[in-house]
Design a protein around this motif. Structure first.
Motif, mmCIF file in Angstrom:
data_model
loop_
_atom_site.group_PDB
_atom_site.id
_atom_site.type_symbol
_atom_site.label_atom_id
_atom_site.label_comp_id
_atom_site.label_asym_id
_atom_site.label_seq_id
_atom_site.Cartn_x
_atom_site.Cartn_y
_atom_site.Cartn_z
ATOM 1 N N LYS A 19 16.734 -13.732 -38.031
ATOM 2 C CA LYS A 19 16.604 -12.289 -37.791
ATOM 3 C C LYS A 19 15.416 -11.986 -36.883
ATOM 4 O O LYS A 19 15.515 -11.200 -35.936
ATOM 5 N N ALA A 23 15.576 -10.641 -32.994
ATOM 6 C CA ALA A 23 14.879 -9.408 -32.610
ATOM 7 C C ALA A 23 14.031 -9.636 -31.361
ATOM 8 O O ALA A 23 14.071 -8.840 -30.412
ATOM 9 N N SER A 26 16.331 -10.339 -28.306
ATOM 10 C CA SER A 26 17.270 -9.271 -27.965
ATOM 11 C C SER A 26 16.769 -8.439 -26.800
ATOM 12 O O SER A 26 17.567 -7.897 -26.025
ATOM 13 N N VAL A 63 17.467 -3.368 -33.644
ATOM 14 C CA VAL A 63 17.420 -4.803 -33.944
ATOM 15 C C VAL A 63 16.085 -5.160 -34.592
ATOM 16 O O VAL A 63 16.032 -5.940 -35.553
ATOM 17 N N PHE A 64 15.003 -4.577 -34.085
ATOM 18 C CA PHE A 64 13.679 -4.826 -34.664
ATOM 19 C C PHE A 64 13.593 -4.262 -36.087
ATOM 20 O O PHE A 64 13.005 -4.889 -36.974
ATOM 21 N N TYR A 66 16.060 -3.941 -38.140
ATOM 22 C CA TYR A 66 16.870 -4.829 -38.975
ATOM 23 C C TYR A 66 16.059 -6.023 -39.468
ATOM 24 O O TYR A 66 16.251 -6.499 -40.600
ATOM 25 N N ALA A 67 15.124 -6.497 -38.635
ATOM 26 C CA ALA A 67 14.349 -7.690 -38.986
ATOM 27 C C ALA A 67 13.021 -7.366 -39.665
ATOM 28 O O ALA A 67 12.356 -8.282 -40.171
ATOM 29 N N TYR A 121 5.890 -10.053 -34.876
ATOM 30 C CA TYR A 121 7.125 -10.781 -35.151
ATOM 31 C C TYR A 121 6.963 -12.248 -34.764
ATOM 32 O O TYR A 121 7.429 -13.146 -35.476
#
Length: 404
Positions: A19, A23, A26, A63-64, A66-67, A121
């Protein structure tokens, strides 16, 4: 029962790493897809372009988001500390350097929504083999999108004048992924893919991207460790021989490529500058002189974050070292630069081949280019590089080993 629990935990951690890695990567895929849409529909500079760019940022943001649970489970304290510390730094510069305030305000959104998240991240990755796997997949997707752009340009479906630094930066990812695999396996497929990507970059890209590729090839070729075999020895000899031939006949090769690409109506700025006998700095020498002159009058504290924008009327320093010294002064800025170099040298001297490969890749994607272009403050690539570097050196020492 105990083994089953361990396996379940490992699978959970693996999913979290995927994940986080997705991110981070992406951004490259979505921005390249955005570029294809904008150039195909000829929307650059239009109101629709702004909407598409906003939509792209929204997709990356989702997307970020989500992670983010995985990141917070691993780095909640670091997350708070990084945001709090940088907020204090920015507030200090905003209060002290009054002239820089409009430029600091403009940088707040990319800093808080892209630069810092990418840094945190990258700090949160635990399994770099997962990260590298996602990088390769992202590189393949970016190549496909970039290849479509190139086909449209070469066939005249898209009118393209000058060059695109942004597109060149996007294509750097697949180019490095391909040359990384090429030097590991000496694969003919990777060679073809790399040559195609290189031609695309030379046709519509910038010289800085070529510099990054050269540095990566050198770092990768002379990496520590690796299996010894006759096949690898033959491959090494062929690689060195090819490099020497390219160097010896570089003028003729560049001239041929320039004529070949020109036949499609493309005037390659990069190849034209390579053919020039003079060193063309695109005005960077004047930028450097102006910023350095201002720094010399404010050596102790520098001219603050955004100070280069103020004295250059919205432009930036085009050199990470000058920009850091300008932002923080000769002492603090000098210490920051020295610490970065110490971490880079330590990372490149380690024996773990996977970590070495990751560092070499991101050194060239997120650091080398900043010696001649871009601004480190608002560019996600630098912050991913910094996060990966600190992760490998300090946060995740258990990943250090004898190599993979």
């Amino acid at each position: 029962m105990g083994i089953s629990k361990i396996n379940t935990e490992d699978e959970f951690l693996l999913k979290e790493d995927k994940k986080i890695s997705v991110a981070l990567m992406s951004t490259f895929v979505i921005l390249t897809a955005q570029y294809l849409i904008l150039i195909f529909l000829n929307l650059f500079g239009s109101n629709m372009a702004s909407r598409i760019q906003l939509l792209s940022k929204g997709i990356v943001g989702l997307v970020f988001v989500y992670a983010i649970p995985a990141v917070l489970r691993r780095n909640t304290v670091k997350f708070i500390f990084v945001y709090f510390t940088l907020t204090i730094v920015i507030m200090f510069h905003y209060l002290i350097f009054e002239n820089n305030r409009p430029y600091i305000t403009d940088m707040l959104f990319p800093i808080y929504t892209m630069s810092l998240p990418c840094f945190i991240y990258a700090l949160s990755i635990r399994d770099f083999s997962v990260f590298k796997s996602i990088m390769k997949k992202a590189g393949n997707v970016v190549f496909i999108i970039g290849f479509i752009v190139a086909v449209f340009v070469f066939t005249g479906r898209i009118s393209f004048e000058g060059y695109s630094m942004a597109f060149s930066n996007y294509m750097l990812l697949p180019a490095i992924v391909f040359i990384d695999d090429l030097l590991d396996k000496y694969s003919f497929k990777m060679l073809i893919l790399f040559i195609l990507t290189l031609i695309i970059i030379l046709s519509v890209g910038s010289r800085g991207t070529i510099l990054c590729l050269v540095v990566f090839a050198i770092l990768k070729f002379f990496k520590r460790g690796g299996k010894r075999s006759y096949l690898r020895l033959i491959g090494n000899v062929c690689f060195i021989g090819s490099a020497l031939l390219l160097l010896i006949f570089s003028d003729k090769i560049i001239m041929y490529l320039y004529s070949f690409i020109g036949g499609f109506g493309i005037n390659s700025r990069t190849l034209r500058l390579f053919l020039s006998k003079d060193l063309y700095l695109s005005g960077r020498d004047r930028i450097y002189d102006k910023v350095l002159s201002e720094i010399s009058e404010h050596l102790l504290f520098g001219i603050g974050i955004g100070g280069d924008r103020y004295i250059l009327n919205g432009a930036y320093s085009h050199n990470i070292f000058i920009e850091i010294i300008a932002n923080f002064g000769i002492f603090i800025g000098g210490i920051i630069i020295i610490l970065i170099f110490i971490c880079i040298i330590k990372a490149l001297l380690q024996k773990n081949s996977l970590n070495y490969s990751i560092i070499a890749i991101w050194l060239c994607i997120g650091f080398v280019h900043f010696m001649v272009s871009n601004s480190y403050i608002v560019d996600m690539r630098f912050w991913i590089f910094l996060g990966v570097l600190l992760n490998i050196e300090w946060i995740n020492p258990k990943m250090k080993g004898e190599g993979l």
